[in-house]
Write an enzyme that holds these catalytic residues in place. Structure first.
Site, PDB file in Angstrom:
ATOM      1  N   SER A 153      -0.994  10.190  -3.402  1.00  0.00           N
ATOM      2  CA  SER A 153      -0.772   8.928  -4.121  1.00  0.00           C
ATOM      3  C   SER A 153      -1.467   9.046  -5.468  1.00  0.00           C
ATOM      4  O   SER A 153      -2.404   9.857  -5.622  1.00  0.00           O
ATOM      5  CB  SER A 153      -1.398   7.777  -3.325  1.00  0.00           C
ATOM      6  OG  SER A 153      -1.544   6.631  -4.150  1.00  0.00           O
ATOM      7  N   TYR A 166      -7.901   3.436   1.942  1.00  0.00           N
ATOM      8  CA  TYR A 166      -6.688   4.135   1.511  1.00  0.00           C
ATOM      9  C   TYR A 166      -7.019   5.156   0.414  1.00  0.00           C
ATOM     10  O   TYR A 166      -6.592   6.322   0.491  1.00  0.00           O
ATOM     11  CB  TYR A 166      -5.674   3.112   0.993  1.00  0.00           C
ATOM     12  CG  TYR A 166      -4.332   3.681   0.599  1.00  0.00           C
ATOM     13  CD1 TYR A 166      -3.355   3.938   1.560  1.00  0.00           C
ATOM     14  CD2 TYR A 166      -4.028   3.960  -0.737  1.00  0.00           C
ATOM     15  CE1 TYR A 166      -2.113   4.449   1.200  1.00  0.00           C
ATOM     16  CE2 TYR A 166      -2.791   4.470  -1.108  1.00  0.00           C
ATOM     17  CZ  TYR A 166      -1.837   4.709  -0.132  1.00  0.00           C
ATOM     18  OH  TYR A 166      -0.610   5.217  -0.497  1.00  0.00           O
TER      19      TYR A 166
END
Ligand code: NAD
Length: 268
Positions: A153, A166
Site C-alpha cells: 500500500s 494497517y
C-alpha cells in the site's frame, strides 16, 4: 504467440472481491490458470462468480477456501493446488483488511487481527510458495523459478493516523518482501510488491461512496481520479511476466501520484 502467463498457475489470495479479483481476471486473460482464494464459507458465492466470469471469457480458474492467517490451511492449499496442477508458478499475496481505531483506543484484538492477515498471512503463503519454487526450479514456462507479488500500500511509506495496525502491517510487508527477495534472488525467484494508492473497492467504500467523500479523496491524488482494479491487475501481469525478468525486490507504486506530497501542489 503465447500469452505472457501461458499455462502458469497463480494463487491469488483474497480474490473473491476487489483488487484480488481484478488481478485474477487480468492474469487469466494473460493465459494463467488462477486459484480464487476466499477465507470463509460466506464468500464462496462471490469467489464462484469470479470463476464463472473468467471461464465465460475463455480462461481457467477454480475457487479455494483458505484463511491465510492459519498455517495448516495455507499448507493444505498449496498441497492441494500442487496435487491438482503439478505446481504453482505465481503467488499474489493480496488478502488484507482494516480494523481502524485511534491508537489510544486500539484493542490488542484489532492490532493482532490486522497483523495476522496482512503480514503473517503473507509470510505463510510466501513460505509455502518458495518451498514449492525451490522444489521445482525453473521450468519451460518462465525465466524465473517463481514469482511472488505482495500487495502492499502507499501506507508502506505514508504514515496514516487512526490506522497504526494497517500501516505497521504494510511497512512490515515492505521489509519482508525485500529480505526474502535478497535471500532467494540467487535461486532465480522474483519477489516484488505493488503499492496501490486509492483503488475503488469495498475496503475503502467510505472514501468514495458520496460525491463529497470522493472530492476530498481526489485532493490527495494528483491525477484526480480514483484507481480501478484493472490498474493493479495489469501491473501484476507485467510484474509476473518475463518482461519484468530483471525486476526484483522493489515496490511499484500505482497511485496516480499519491506519494508525490500533493499538499505541496499549491505552494507557489
Ligand atoms: P477487498 O476488501 O475487496 O479485498 C480484500 C480481500 O481479502 C477480500 O476478498 C477478503 O475476503 C480477503 N480476506 C480477508 N481476510 C482474509 C483471510 N484471512 N484469508 C484470505 N482472504 C482474506 O479490498 P481490496 O481493496 O481489494 O484489498 C486487497 C489488498 O489491497 C489488501 O491487501 C489491501 O490492503 C490492499 N490495498 C488496497 C487499497 C485500496 O485502495 N483499495 C490500497 C492499498 C492497498
Amino acid at each position: 504467440m503465447d500469452k505472457k502467463l501461458q499455462d502458469q498457475v497463480a494463487i491469488i489470495t483474497g480474490s473473491s472481491s476487489g483488487i484480488g479479483a481484478g488481478c485474477a481476471k487480468e492474469m487469466a486473460k494473460a493465459g494463467a490458470t488462477v486459484v480464487i482464494n476466499y477465507p470463509v464459507t460466506g464468500a464462496k458465492e462471490m469467489a464462484e462468480a469470479v470463476v464463472a466470469d473468467i471461464v465465460a471469457n475463455g480462461g481457467s480458474a477454480i475457487s479455494y477456501k483458505c484463511d491465510v492467517s492459519k498455517e495448516d490451511e495455507v499448507i493444505q492449499m498449496f498441497k492441494d493446488v500442487v496435487a491438482q496442477y503439478g505446481t504453482v508458478d505465481i503467488l499474489v499475496n493480496n488478502a488484507g483488511l482494516q480494523r481502524d481505531a485511534k491508537f489510544v483506543d486500539m484493542t490488542l484484538e484489532q492490532w493482532n487481527f490486522v497483523l495476522s492477515v496482512n503480514l503473517t498471512g503473507q509470510f505463510l503463503c510466501a513460505r509455502e510458495a518458495i518451498r514449492e519454487f525451490l522444489r521445482r526450479g525453473i521450468n519451460s514456462k518462465s525465466k524465473a523459478a517463481g514469482k511472488i507479488i505482495c500487495m502492499s500500500s502507499v501506507h508502506e511509506v505514508i504514515p496514516w493516523a487512526g490506522h497504526a495496525n494497517y500501516a505497521a502491517s504494510k511497512g512490515g510487508v515492505m521489509l519482508m518482501m525485500k529480505t526474502i527477495a535478497q535471500e532467494y534472488a540467487p535461486k532465480k525467484i522474483r519477489i516484488n510488491s505493488i503499492a496501490p494508492g486509492a483503488i475503488q473497492t469495498p475496503i475503502n467504500k467510505d472514501a468514495w461512496d458520496t460525491s463529497e467523500h470522493l472530492q476530498n479523496l481526489l485532493k490527495l491524488i494528483p491525477e484526480r481520479r480514483i484507481g480501478q482494479v484493472e490498474d493493479i491487475g495489469k501491473t501484476a501481469v507485467w510484474l509476473a511476466s518475463d518482461d519484468a525478468d530483471y525486476v526484483n525486490g522493489t515496490t511499484i507504486f500505482v497511485d496516480g501520484g499519491m506519494t508525490l506530497y500533493p499538499g505541496f501542489e499549491d505552494n507557489g
